[in-house]
Design a protein around this motif. Structure first.
Motif, PDB file in Angstrom:
ATOM      1  N   ARG A   3       0.836  -1.208   0.000  1.00  0.00           N
ATOM      2  CA  ARG A   3       0.000   0.000   0.000  1.00  0.00           C
ATOM      3  C   ARG A   3       0.864   1.248   0.000  1.00  0.00           C
ATOM      4  O   ARG A   3       0.557   2.240  -0.664  1.00  0.00           O
ATOM      5  CB  ARG A   3      -0.937  -0.027   1.209  1.00  0.00           C
ATOM      6  CG  ARG A   3      -2.115  -1.006   1.035  1.00  0.00           C
ATOM      7  CD  ARG A   3      -3.170  -0.793   2.117  1.00  0.00           C
ATOM      8  NE  ARG A   3      -2.658  -1.132   3.449  1.00  0.00           N
ATOM      9  CZ  ARG A   3      -2.754  -2.347   3.983  1.00  0.00           C
ATOM     10  NH1 ARG A   3      -3.331  -3.329   3.307  1.00  0.00           N
ATOM     11  NH2 ARG A   3      -2.295  -2.583   5.185  1.00  0.00           N
ATOM     12  N   ARG A   4       1.959   1.223   0.754  1.00  0.00           N
ATOM     13  CA  ARG A   4       2.841   2.393   0.795  1.00  0.00           C
ATOM     14  C   ARG A   4       3.475   2.636  -0.574  1.00  0.00           C
ATOM     15  O   ARG A   4       3.550   3.758  -1.062  1.00  0.00           O
ATOM     16  CB  ARG A   4       3.932   2.198   1.847  1.00  0.00           C
ATOM     17  CG  ARG A   4       3.425   2.287   3.285  1.00  0.00           C
ATOM     18  CD  ARG A   4       4.577   2.551   4.249  1.00  0.00           C
ATOM     19  NE  ARG A   4       5.621   1.527   4.137  1.00  0.00           N
ATOM     20  CZ  ARG A   4       5.631   0.410   4.871  1.00  0.00           C
ATOM     21  NH1 ARG A   4       4.629   0.173   5.712  1.00  0.00           N
ATOM     22  NH2 ARG A   4       6.607  -0.459   4.736  1.00  0.00           N
ATOM     23  N   THR A   7       1.200   4.211  -3.244  1.00  0.00           N
ATOM     24  CA  THR A   7       0.814   5.619  -3.101  1.00  0.00           C
ATOM     25  C   THR A   7       1.993   6.578  -3.110  1.00  0.00           C
ATOM     26  O   THR A   7       1.795   7.788  -3.065  1.00  0.00           O
ATOM     27  CB  THR A   7       0.033   5.797  -1.787  1.00  0.00           C
ATOM     28  OG1 THR A   7       0.839   5.357  -0.690  1.00  0.00           O
ATOM     29  CG2 THR A   7      -1.259   4.979  -1.822  1.00  0.00           C
ATOM     30  N   GLN A   8       3.224   6.058  -3.140  1.00  0.00           N
ATOM     31  CA  GLN A   8       4.397   6.944  -3.134  1.00  0.00           C
ATOM     32  C   GLN A   8       4.548   7.610  -4.496  1.00  0.00           C
ATOM     33  O   GLN A   8       4.700   6.938  -5.516  1.00  0.00           O
ATOM     34  CB  GLN A   8       5.669   6.158  -2.783  1.00  0.00           C
ATOM     35  CG  GLN A   8       5.853   5.987  -1.282  1.00  0.00           C
ATOM     36  CD  GLN A   8       7.205   5.382  -0.953  1.00  0.00           C
ATOM     37  OE1 GLN A   8       7.266   4.287  -0.462  1.00  0.00           O
ATOM     38  NE2 GLN A   8       8.257   6.140  -1.240  1.00  0.00           N
TER      39      GLN A   8
END
Length: 702
Positions: A3-4, A7-8
């Motif tokens: 998830r990180r 979205t980065q």
């Protein structure tokens, strides 16, 4: 983490290695381009659809076509499998499809497949537990990828199965083979795969859709083989494996004997049948010399008799004898003088010395043979390793050329040319393996062992660094023409004094001269003392007129004076004189041969020293040139011919360096043999021992 990453904003492309990662990214809603590799079966895993394209538009994935068919066919061709255990690390729910495909292939190839699962406390597939869960004896295990194991766990797992007699086939190439798998396919080199995936990444960055990019690349898999596992599992090692495979050679077993050069020489001198026969010849010569001396020792013989004669025998003797008759004697013979016997004793004594010289020569010859065989084994190991490295270099260039041609979308002649060179490199490996085996058989025979007896060699003193130091020491002795001449002249003088061949030739001349002297002695008289004490009780007594005297004795001297021997002595003397002349010529020829051998080997030594110096410099220059040239080839700055020439040049220089190194070592051994010097302390190399003697003689002084 997925998830990180999704979205980065500062991440443009994601590389996904191994299981689960793509699934987690997709589940996290990642729409960024994903370049996936090291997936076992993207089709069964649901990442590639029936049309051969990834099912997600933002995904490209590497696919090895027909992986299971290739792997299992290679395994079945080598290992007799009736029941195969399958340990498969699943990424999602593809296990039933994978097991069905493997089971179908197993039926085609003639074996049954069984699978098992096992998981740790966080739900990750655990290979140790899965293997224990098989619950049945299997002939082999197929574990495509050993995911989920850190540090030395893969090695521990593979060694555990090997100790249980279960061979393992893995799809992880060299990584698995070096850790204990029996077989593996290396589908493509890491560099070529990196280039392929970097190329796809660049195309993505330039705006192409990941799903539209190629998923597979052309390959010619290299079979990787672990020889040690073959030996531990007592499997027959097919000779054909050497043809197209890369073999990780087995280290010597801990139970196998390890020999230093001194150990090998001592064992050969103690156990080689030919040398033991020479030792028995020495014992025989000593016995013959002792027997010759026995001609001058007294000979004492005792005898006794007891007979019963019938009345007819007594009547035939006119009644003067008795029916029961007894007798006995004690005789003594002592040679007082015989010049012929004295000469014979001297000849046998000199023959014993001749046998001692022959024994010394046999020891030197056997020592040289062992040193030569020992060095041949070390050389064969280095040549084999160099041939393997050469094939790796050619394979690297081939894979890069094939990948480059695929990326460029052209048919490149470099692929076919490099493939031919790869086959040639494989042929070199086969030849070096044959030479390596022959060298080990030869050394085993000299050690009085069967040809296939495993052993390890202690190469202390023969490494490149140690050899360079030794050669530097030898250079100090021969820095100039004058020094080289001084060394050569000293070695020749020592050879003429100590070489057993020269000593034997001289001894044969001395023995022949003694034979001539013995021939002359045949005209000298000989004196022998003879005496006897006798007992006789056979006559009938008529006391007091006649009573037999039972005891009697005599003593006297025999004199023999040869007057005429029918011309035999004269003809024998002519023959002996002709043989003496021939022996004297052969003595001179032997001395000339020794002088020649020492001169030639001294020049060979100097030539090897000069070549080693030049080749060491060439080796130092070649490695950075090789890396630069291959780098230019990969980057497109040069063609495959330049890369191939660089790889081949590196191989040629390496081989020549090996040849020069062992030419030097062999020449020092032959030079010491020509002089007649045996290894001194048993711990030095032949060159070290030779240099030490020369320094002790003062030849190293400036």
């Amino acid at each position: 983490m997925a998830r990180r990453l999704a979205t980065q904003s500062n991440i443009d492309v994601i590389g996904a290695l191994g299981p689960w990662v793509v699934e987690d990214l997709i589940a996290a809603g990642c729409t960024k381009p994903i370049v996936a590799l090291y997936r076992c079966d993207p089709v069964s895993e649901g990442l590639i659809g029936s049309d051969g394209r990834p099912i997600y538009g933002n995904l490209t994935v590497d696919l090895v076509p027909l992986r299971y068919r290739r792997d299992l066919a290679a395994l079945a061709a080598i290992v007799p499998v009736k029941k195969l255990g399958v340990l498969y690390f699943a990424s999602a729910d593809e296990r039933p499809k994978v097991m069905a495909a493997i089971d179908s292939l197993g039926r085609t190839l003639g074996f049954e497949t069984v699978g098992a699962e096992g998981y740790n406390n966080v739900g990750t597939f655990a290979f140790f537990k899965a293997y224990s869960a098989l619950g049945t004896k299997v002939d082999a295990v197929y574990a495509p990828f050993l995911w989920g194991m850190e540090s030395d766990k893969p090695r521990e797992f593979l060694e555990r199965l090997a100790s249980a007699g279960v061979p393992v086939y893995s799809s992880e190439g060299r990584f698995a083979i070096e850790r204990g798998a029996l077989l593996s396919q290396s589908n493509i080199t890491l560099d070529a795969q990196a280039w392929f995936d970097a190329w796809k990444t660049v195309r993505i960055v330039k705006g192409e859709k990941p799903a539209n990019l190629p998923t597979s690349y052309p390959d010619t898999p290299t079979l990787m083989v672990n020889e040690a596992v073959f030996q531990n599992l007592k499997l027959e090692f097919p000779e054909d494996l050497l043809k197209e495979s890369e073999t990780i050679l087995a280290p010597a077993s801990p139970d196998a004997p390890q020999y230093t050069l001194a150990d090998a020489v001592r064992r050969a001198l103690d156990q080689y049948p030919g040398h033991l026969a020479a030792q028995e010849a020495l014992n025989s010569a000593e016995a013959a010399a002792s027997r010759a001396w026995s001609d001058y020792l007294p000979k004492i013989v005792g005898s006794a008799s007891a007979y019963h004669f019938d009345d007819h025998a007594v009547t035939n003797d006119f009644g003067e004898t008795r029916n029961d008759r007894y007798g006995g004697s004690l005789t003594l013979e002592q040679r007082l003088f015989s010049l012929t016997a004295i000469r014979s004793i001297r000849i046998e004594s000199e023959k014993r010395k001749l046998t001692e010289i022959s024994y010394a020569q046999d020891s030197l010859d056997l020592t040289l043979a062992v040193i030569t065989a020992f060095l041949d084994c070390l050389k064969a190991d280095e040549v084999y390793s160099t041939a393997v490295q050469y094939r790796r270099g050619v394979t690297y260039c081939l894979e890069m050329a094939r990948t480059g041609a695929f990326i460029a979308g052209v048919e490149s002649p470099s692929v076919g040319r490099l493939r031919s060179e790869q086959l040639l490199a494989s042929a070199r490996i086969l030849e070096s393996a044959r030479v390596r085996w022959a060298a080990r058989v030869m050394l085993n025979s000299l050690l009085n062992q069967s040809g296939d007896t495993p052993f390890a060699l202690d190469s202390i003193g023969f490494s490149r660094t140690e050899n360079a130091r030794e050669q530097q020491m030898m250079w100090m002795l021969m820095l100039s023409t004058e020094r080289k001449a001084a060394v050569r002249d000293y070695l020749i003088s020592q050879g003429l004094a100590t070489n057993p061949q020269v000593r034997r030739a001289r001894q044969e001349v001395d023995i022949q001269r003694l034979g001539l002297a013995r021939n002359s002695a045949r005209y000298f008289p000989s004196l022998d003392l003879r005496s006897a004490l006798s007992y006789s009780d056979r006559l009938r007594d008529y006391p007091p007129a006649f009573v037999e005297k039972d005891f009697s004795w005599y003593v006297g001297i025999d004199l023999k004076l040869p007057l005429f021997l029918g011309g035999n002595r004269r003809n024998e003397r002519r023959q002996l004189r002709a043989d003496l002349n021939g022996l004297e010529y052969r003595r001179d020829l032997t001395a000339l041969n020794v002088m020649r051998d020492i001169s030639v080997e001294t020049d060979n030594l100097m030539s090897a020293l000069r070549q080693s110096e030049l080749l060491d410099e060439a080796l130092g220059m070649q490695q950075p040139q090789l890396e630069s040239t291959v780098g230019d080839f990969v980057s497109g700055k040069s063609g495959y011919l330049e890369a191939l020439d660089a790889v081949r040049s590196g191989f040629d220089i390496g081989m020549r360096a090996i040849d020069a190194k062992f030419a030097y070592l062999q020449s020092t051994a032959r030079l010491a043999h020509a002089v007649g010097w045996a290894p001194d302390d048993g711990k030095s190399t032949p060159g070290q021992a030779l240099a030490r003697r020369l320094f002790q003689a003062g030849l190293g002084k400036r």
